[in-house]
Scaffold this active site. Structure first.
Site, mmCIF file in Angstrom:
data_model
loop_
_atom_site.group_PDB
_atom_site.id
_atom_site.type_symbol
_atom_site.label_atom_id
_atom_site.label_comp_id
_atom_site.label_asym_id
_atom_site.label_seq_id
_atom_site.Cartn_x
_atom_site.Cartn_y
_atom_site.Cartn_z
ATOM 1 N N GLY A 110 0.802 -1.207 0.000
ATOM 2 C CA GLY A 110 0.000 0.000 0.000
ATOM 3 C C GLY A 110 0.842 1.265 0.000
ATOM 4 N N SER A 137 -2.185 -3.501 -4.699
ATOM 5 C CA SER A 137 -2.974 -3.476 -3.474
ATOM 6 C C SER A 137 -4.225 -2.632 -3.631
ATOM 7 C CB SER A 137 -2.127 -2.908 -2.329
ATOM 8 O OG SER A 137 -2.913 -2.638 -1.178
ATOM 9 N N GLN A 159 -4.971 -7.420 -5.265
ATOM 10 C CA GLN A 159 -5.188 -7.800 -3.871
ATOM 11 C C GLN A 159 -6.395 -7.038 -3.330
ATOM 12 O OE1 GLN A 159 -4.249 -5.378 -1.246
ATOM 13 N NE2 GLN A 159 -5.108 -6.663 0.348
ATOM 14 N N LYS A 277 -5.076 -14.753 1.049
ATOM 15 C CA LYS A 277 -3.815 -14.296 1.639
ATOM 16 C C LYS A 277 -4.021 -13.959 3.113
ATOM 17 C CE LYS A 277 -0.109 -10.926 0.807
ATOM 18 N NZ LYS A 277 -0.060 -10.291 2.130
ATOM 19 N N SER A 299 0.912 -16.236 5.275
ATOM 20 C CA SER A 299 1.424 -14.885 5.487
ATOM 21 C C SER A 299 0.916 -14.357 6.815
ATOM 22 C CB SER A 299 0.938 -13.960 4.359
ATOM 23 O OG SER A 299 1.210 -12.603 4.645
ATOM 24 N N HIS A 301 1.165 -11.043 7.161
ATOM 25 C CA HIS A 301 1.111 -9.639 6.725
ATOM 26 C C HIS A 301 2.446 -8.944 6.969
ATOM 27 C CE1 HIS A 301 -2.265 -6.941 5.387
ATOM 28 N NE2 HIS A 301 -1.297 -6.044 5.500
ATOM 29 N N ARG A 304 2.963 -7.126 10.262
ATOM 30 C CA ARG A 304 2.402 -5.795 10.439
ATOM 31 C C ARG A 304 1.026 -5.797 11.101
ATOM 32 N NH1 ARG A 304 5.062 -2.171 7.110
ATOM 33 N NH2 ARG A 304 3.243 -0.922 6.567
ATOM 34 N N THR A 333 6.537 -13.139 3.801
ATOM 35 C CA THR A 333 6.991 -12.647 5.111
ATOM 36 C C THR A 333 8.404 -13.135 5.426
ATOM 37 O OG1 THR A 333 4.724 -12.587 5.998
ATOM 38 C CG2 THR A 333 6.534 -12.420 7.572
ATOM 39 N N ARG A 356 8.909 -6.166 1.116
ATOM 40 C CA ARG A 356 9.927 -5.195 1.521
ATOM 41 C C ARG A 356 11.148 -5.252 0.613
ATOM 42 N NH1 ARG A 356 7.860 -6.913 6.461
ATOM 43 N NH2 ARG A 356 7.146 -5.250 7.888
#
Length: 425
Positions: A110, A137, A159, A277, A299, A301, A304, A333, A356
Site C-alpha cells: 500500500g 494493493s 489484492q 492471503k 502470510s 502480513h 504488520r 513474510t 519489503r
C-alpha cells in the site's frame, strides 16, 4: 629466505593500471554497489525520509513477528548433492494458471508512491520485464488501468481488502478484471489494524505532512521531496483522499464482519483465479481450500498485524503435507535473499511473494532499483540451486533443507484423569 628484487618496468605495471570508466549517473553508481537486499535497504534508508522508510521497514508492536520470520530463514541447513549437471538451471514455474520466469512475484504493498514517486509503475514494469507477476494493493497509489499501462504484456494480480462499502470493493475488483488482471488475492488478516508503533512515534500520516520535524528530516533528502512535490498528487486506487494515520484508515475502511460465506461470494464474482492471503493455521488453510479457492498465501502480513503471530515458513511443512497437490501454496513474510526462496520451495511452497525486498529497491533507485532487487534475488536463486545440485525448481524437495528450530513449542500440560477421591485413596 632471501628473495631477488628488481625495479618494476612500465610494461609490468600496465596490466595493473586498468581503471573502470567513471560512472556519472549517481543512481547507477549507487545501485552497482548493492550486492544484497540488505545493501539496497541501507541505500533506501539514507535516501528516504524517516516516516516513509519506517512505514515500509517497520512492523507491529515489538516487531517480533517480522524478526522471527527473518530468523527462521537464517536458521536452516541445506543438504547439497554433488556431481549433478547444473550447466543449465530452469527457474520458471507455473502458478495460478500462468508462467513465471522466477519462483517469486512482487507482493501487494500500500501507499507505494509515498516510498518513491515512481511507485507501482516502476514495480509493475520491472516485473513485466523480468517475467514475474506484479500484485496491486487495494491501497495502491496507482489505478488498475495505470498498472496495465505500465505492464501491458505481463501478469498483474489484484489484492482485495473487503471494505465496509461493499459496492466500492466490487467496483474496484471489476476495474481490475476489466484491466486484464488474472488473479485475485483476498486478504483476510485485517479485522483490525495492527499497532504500527513506528508510525505513531513518527507522527506519520497519509499523505505525509510538512512539519518542523519532517522539514528537518528532509534537508539531506531533497530528491525525495522534490519528486513528491512535483509529480502528480498522491491518489489511491480505493479512496479519493484521507487525512490521518494508516491505522485509523484501516479501521475506518475495512469490514471486520467478513466471514467464510463472504469468501465464497467473492470467489463467485471474480472471473479468474482466487487465492486467500493471510493464512496462519493449518485448519484455516484446509477450510478455505474446502470452499473452492485456487490457492493460499501463508502470510502474517509481513509482521504488520498481529505481533507474535505464527511464522509462515515454519507453518509451511505441515500445510504442504496436508494440501500439496490439492491447492497452490504461496509463502511470504521475511524473505530477504534468494536462498530464502529456495528453502521455501524445498519445504513445499509452489511460489513466494516479496514485499519489503522490492520496496527497498524502489526506494534506493526507482525502476532501476526494482530491477536491481529482482536481479539480486534471481542470481541468488540460480547460484543456490546450482550449489544444491538441482537444475529445476521441480527437483527441490524437503531432503534439501532442514529447519533448525530455536523456539520449540512448549508441550501442553497433560490433564489428570483420576478424580480427587481416587487420588486420596
Amino acid at each position: 629466505m632471501k628473495m631477488e628484487r628488481r625495479i618494476p618496468r612500465p610494461a609490468d605495471l600496465a596490466p595493473l593500471m586498468r581503471f573502470k570508466p567513471l560512472e556519472l549517473d549517481g543512481r547507477k553508481r549507487r545501485l552497482a554497489k548493492a550486492h544484497t537486499i540488505a545493501d539496497l535497504r541501507a541505500i533506501a534508508k539514507r535516501r528516504t525520509p524517516q516516516g516513509a522508510f519506517d512505514y515500509t521497514d517497520g512492523a507491529a508492536e515489538e516487531e517480533l513477528s517480522l524478526a522471527r520470520a527473518r530468523r527462521a530463514f537464517r536458521e536452516i541447513e541445506f543438504h547439497p548433492a554433488i556431481l549433478r549437471d547444473v550447466s543449465r538451471v530452469d527457474t520458471s514455474v507455473e502458478i495460478f494458471g500462468g508462467r513465471s520466469a522466477m519462483p517469486f512475484g512482487i507482493a501487494p504493498t500500500g501507499f507505494t508512491r509515498m516510498m518513491q514517486a515512481e511507485g507501482e509503475r516502476a514495480g509493475s514494469s520491472a516485473a513485466g520485464a523480468a517475467g514475474i507477476p506484479f500484485s496491486l494493493s487495494t491501497l495502491g497509489t496507482t489505478s488498475p488501468e495505470g498498472v496495465r499501462e505500465a505492464n501491458p504484456d505481463g501478469r498483474n494480480w489484484f489484492q482485495l481488502y473487503m471494505q465496509k462499502d461493499r459496492d466500492k470493493s466490487m467496483q474496484l475488483m471489476q476495474r481490475a478484471a476489466d484491466a486484464g488482471f488474472d488473479t485475485l488475492l483476498v486478504t483476510v488478516d485485517v479485522p483490525a489494524a495492527g499497532a504500527r508503533l513506528r508510525d505513531s512515534y513518527n507522527g506519520f500520516t497519509i499523505p505525509p505532512q510538512l512539519t518542523p520535524r519532517t522539514v528537518l528530516n528532509a534537508i539531506p533528502r531533497p530528491e525525495w521531496w522534490w519528486n513528491f512535490l512535483t509529480t502528480e498528487p498522491l491518489t489511491f486506487a480505493s479512496l479519493s483522499e484521507w487525512d490521518g494515520t494508516v491505522g485509523e484508515l484501516l479501521d475506518s475502511l475495512f469490514d471486520p464482519t467478513v466471514d467464510f460465506d463472504d469468501l465464497e461470494w467473492i470467489r463467485d464474482q471474480w472471473p479468474g483465479k482466487v487465492a486467500v492471503k493471510g493464512i496462519q493455521t493449518l485448519d484455516d488453510a484446509k477450510a478455505v481450500v474446502d470452499r473452492g479457492v485456487d490457492g493460499i498465501v501463508l502470510s502474517n502480513h509481513g509482521g504488520r498485524q498481529l505481533d507474535r503471530a505464527p511464522i509462515p515458513f515454519r507453518l509451511l511443512p505441515s500445510v504442504s503435507a496436508e494440501l500439496k497437490g490439492k491447492t497452490e501454496i504461496v509463502v511470504d513474510t521475511g524473505i530477504m535473499a534468494g536462498a530464502d526462496i529456495v528453502a521455501a520451495l524445498a519445504c513445499g511452497a509452489d511460489f513466494t511473494l516479496v514485499g519489503r525486498a522490492y520496496l527497498y529497491g524502489l526506494m534506493a533507485g526507482g525502476r532501476e532499483g526494482v530491477d536491481r532487487a529482482i536481479e539480486i534475488l534471481s542470481k541468488e536463486i540460480v547460484r543456490t540451486m546450482k550449489l544444491l545440485g538441482v537444475s529445476s525448481v521441480a527437483e527441490l524437495n524437503p531432503g534439501h533443507v532442514t529447519q533448525l528450530q530455536r523456539m520449540a513449542p512448549v508441550a501442553a500440560p497433560v490433564r489428570a484423569t483420576s478424580s480427587l477421591s481416587e487420588r486420596s485413596r
